[in-house]
Design an enzyme around this catalytic site. Structure first.
Site, PDB file in Angstrom:
ATOM      1  N   GLY A 158       0.841  -1.115  -0.485  1.00  0.00           N
ATOM      2  CA  GLY A 158       0.015  -0.019  -0.310  1.00  0.00           C
ATOM      3  C   GLY A 158       0.833   1.834   0.216  1.00  0.00           C
ATOM      4  O   GLY A 158       1.727   1.123  -0.319  1.00  0.00           O
ATOM      5  N   GLY A 159       0.127   2.277   0.677  1.00  0.00           N
ATOM      6  CA  GLY A 159       1.108   3.175   0.886  1.00  0.00           C
ATOM      7  C   GLY A 159       2.288   3.459   1.060  1.00  0.00           C
ATOM      8  O   GLY A 159       3.309   4.084   1.306  1.00  0.00           O
ATOM      9  N   GLY A 213      22.051   8.135 -32.221  1.00  0.00           N
ATOM     10  CA  GLY A 213      21.855   8.897 -30.891  1.00  0.00           C
ATOM     11  C   GLY A 213      22.101   8.484 -29.718  1.00  0.00           C
ATOM     12  O   GLY A 213      22.853   8.290 -29.079  1.00  0.00           O
ATOM     13  N   ALA A 214      22.338   6.958 -29.838  1.00  0.00           N
ATOM     14  CA  ALA A 214      22.679   6.235 -28.763  1.00  0.00           C
ATOM     15  C   ALA A 214      24.667   7.077 -28.495  1.00  0.00           C
ATOM     16  O   ALA A 214      24.605   6.890 -27.703  1.00  0.00           O
ATOM     17  CB  ALA A 214      23.058   4.438 -28.636  1.00  0.00           C
TER      18      ALA A 214
END
Length: 519
Positions: free
Chosen positions: A171-172, A406-407
């Site tokens: 949960g939280g 781009g790499a």
């Protein structure tokens, strides 16, 4: 006599606090193969160094007859101590007290040590073992979580924050670890998820076990939530101690120097032949890492996730460094969504805490396909690029083999303010590989050649022409994008000398409230 009675009362209360929820609860922890909160702290910290806070705190809740279930310490042990002589602050949730559930007062105890850690500039280590919010306290428990989260946020980039999961974290309660720098999990009894198996079954109809939903190996291999996984709690805690040795206490300090007898001019002759003749053949980049770092010691982060990129900590010449390396052994070392996230997060941590970056490049590009594009590889790749471009720590890059498209830019190129860029003679720095480039550059000519033998000969000639130009580092060196072409066996010496030269580096960023990283 009255004085002696008061001393006895104090000692009795200390004894009561130290057994948490009682011997029965302690025995149950041990039966499940789990340590208690105090046993974990004893393993984590140097012997005799722990100073405890708030041993006598109790909760304030009276709902559902909670006043009848009050325990000294209220389910969390907090304080400070040392790891190898360096101060850290620590909190350890105690599952023997109401399942380690978080109350308002438990949150206040945790917040106190976090506030103190920020004041003095020391790391915070949280040992989590909790069933979640204490339902009987309602909104007060939720407010307690939020107080902790806000401190995690404010401490980010100021002091290192480390979380270890040694039981349930649901949960939280998962958000505090998620906001910290590193998450450790143990294969035994350790799991994290937002919604448990019963809720999953009710909402989606999916049958899933606790381990398959949020076990340690799930988060180590599939989600990337866990940075480290240990076989046991003891080995996990030992790795936390090891990690602390690589990082500074806060963002104003340098990481501690570590004495080594490993000479900086040690030659590694086998590196001269480690790159295969066939440019498409794989090798293990970790062999190179172990060869160039001090004493061959490398602490890998996210070892089991996004294996096409290797990240972790080492020492070089006694200095802590963060190592980032493409891994040709996994997916040919391409970058994709997960490896970009992994790299970006690691680079930003190193930059926040003044740890120099050593980047080893062998990347053929980004992984193509609809799966990657639909999952936002553009944004994830931009995170990695942004992290390197923003980083102001010393950055040394060594191109081992391929560095395409781009790499090439993403992997700490000169234009992203990398300080010193070396290349091995085997480096190939280009927009793309020869075969793809010839299809683009000679597409029209290829269509006009109908004879298969003639076409093959033409392609071979053009690929050789392209490779002669780009399948070496000298074209990039001609423009100053590569500072020097180095002999592979000298890599350790050249990188350490570069790091030594950059120790007084000063770099700056434009004034701004904060960046807008492409999340």
């Amino acid at each position: 006599m009255a004085f002696e009675q008061k001393i006895k009362e104090l000692l009795d209360k200390r004894g009561e606090a130290r057994i948490g929820g009682g011997q029965k609860g302690i025995d149950k922890q041990h039966e499940q193969g789990k340590l208690t909160a105090r046993e974990r702290i004893a393993l984590l910290l140097d012997e005799g160094s722990f100073e405890e806070f708030d041993m006598f705190v109790t909760h304030r809740c009276t709902n559902f007859d909670m006043q009848k279930k009050s325990y000294l310490g209220d389910g969390v042990v907090t304080g400070y101590g040392t790891i190898n002589g360096r101060m850290v602050y620590v909190f350890a949730q105690d599952f023997t007290v109401l399942g380690g559930s978080l109350s308002e007062t438990m949150a206040l105890k945790i917040c106190k040590v976090m506030d103190q850690a920020m004041k003095v500039g020391a790391p915070v280590i949280g040992l989590n073992d909790s069933g979640g919010a204490r339902i009987q306290e309602g909104i007060n428990a939720l407010a307690g979580y939020a107080e902790i989260f806000e401190r995690n946020i404010l401490a980010s980039g100021v002091v290192p924050q480390i979380s270890a999961i040694f039981g349930p974290c649901a949960g939280g309660s998962v958000y505090s670890p998620a906001l910290t720098d590193f998450i450790f999990m143990s294969k035994q009894n350790s799991y994290m998820f937002l919604t448990g198996p019963k809720v999953v079954k009710t909402v989606t109809g999916e049958d899933v076990t606790v381990d398959k939903l949020g076990g340690a190996m799930v988060h180590a291999t599939k989600s990337g939530v866990a940075h480290f996984v240990g076989e046991t709690e003891e080995s996990t805690i030992q790795t936390i101690r090891e990690l602390v040795g690589f990082i500074p206490s806060n963002n104003f300090e340098e990481a501690p120097m570590v004495a080594t007898n490993d000479p900086i001019d040690r030659l590694e002759d086998h590196l001269n032949s480690i790159i295969p003749e066939n440019p498409n053949e794989a090798y293990d980049v970790k062999d190179i890492i172990h060869a160039i770092v001090d004493d061959g010691q490398f602490l890998e982060v996210h070892e089991n996730w996004a294996k096409n990129l290797v990240v972790g900590f080492a020492h070089m010449g006694g200095m802590s460094v963060g190592v980032v390396a493409n891994q040709p052994k996994a997916m040919a070392g391409v970058l994709d969504c997960n490896s970009s996230r992994k790299g970006a997060r690691f680079v930003r941590f190193c930059d926040a805490f003044n740890i120099p970056l050593v980047t080893l490049v062998d990347v053929p590009g980004f992984l193509p396909g609809t799966g990657q594009e639909y999952n936002g590889v553009i944004n994830h790749g931009a995170k990695f690029l942004y992290a390197y471009g923003e980083a102001t720590v010393p950055k040394v890059t060594v191109t081992l083999r391929k560095s395409y498209g781009g790499a090439h830019i993403v992997m700490s190129c000169k234009q992203l303010r990398s300080d010193i860029n070396y290349a091995w003679p085997t480096a190939q720095i280009a927009v793309m590989g020869a075969s793809g480039a010839i299809e683009v550059l000679q597409g029209r000519a290829l269509k006009e050649i109908t004879d298969p033998e003639e076409k093959a000969k033409f392609i071979a000639e053009k690929e050789k022409e392209y490779n002669d130009l780009f399948a070496n580092p000298y074209n990039a060196a001609k423009y100053g994008y590569i500072d020097d072409v180095i002999e592979p066996r000298n890599t350790r010496f050249r990188v350490i000398r570069a790091l030594q030269a950059l120790q007084t580096k000063k770099d700056s960023l434009p004034m701004k409230k904060h960046c807008n990283l492409p999340l």
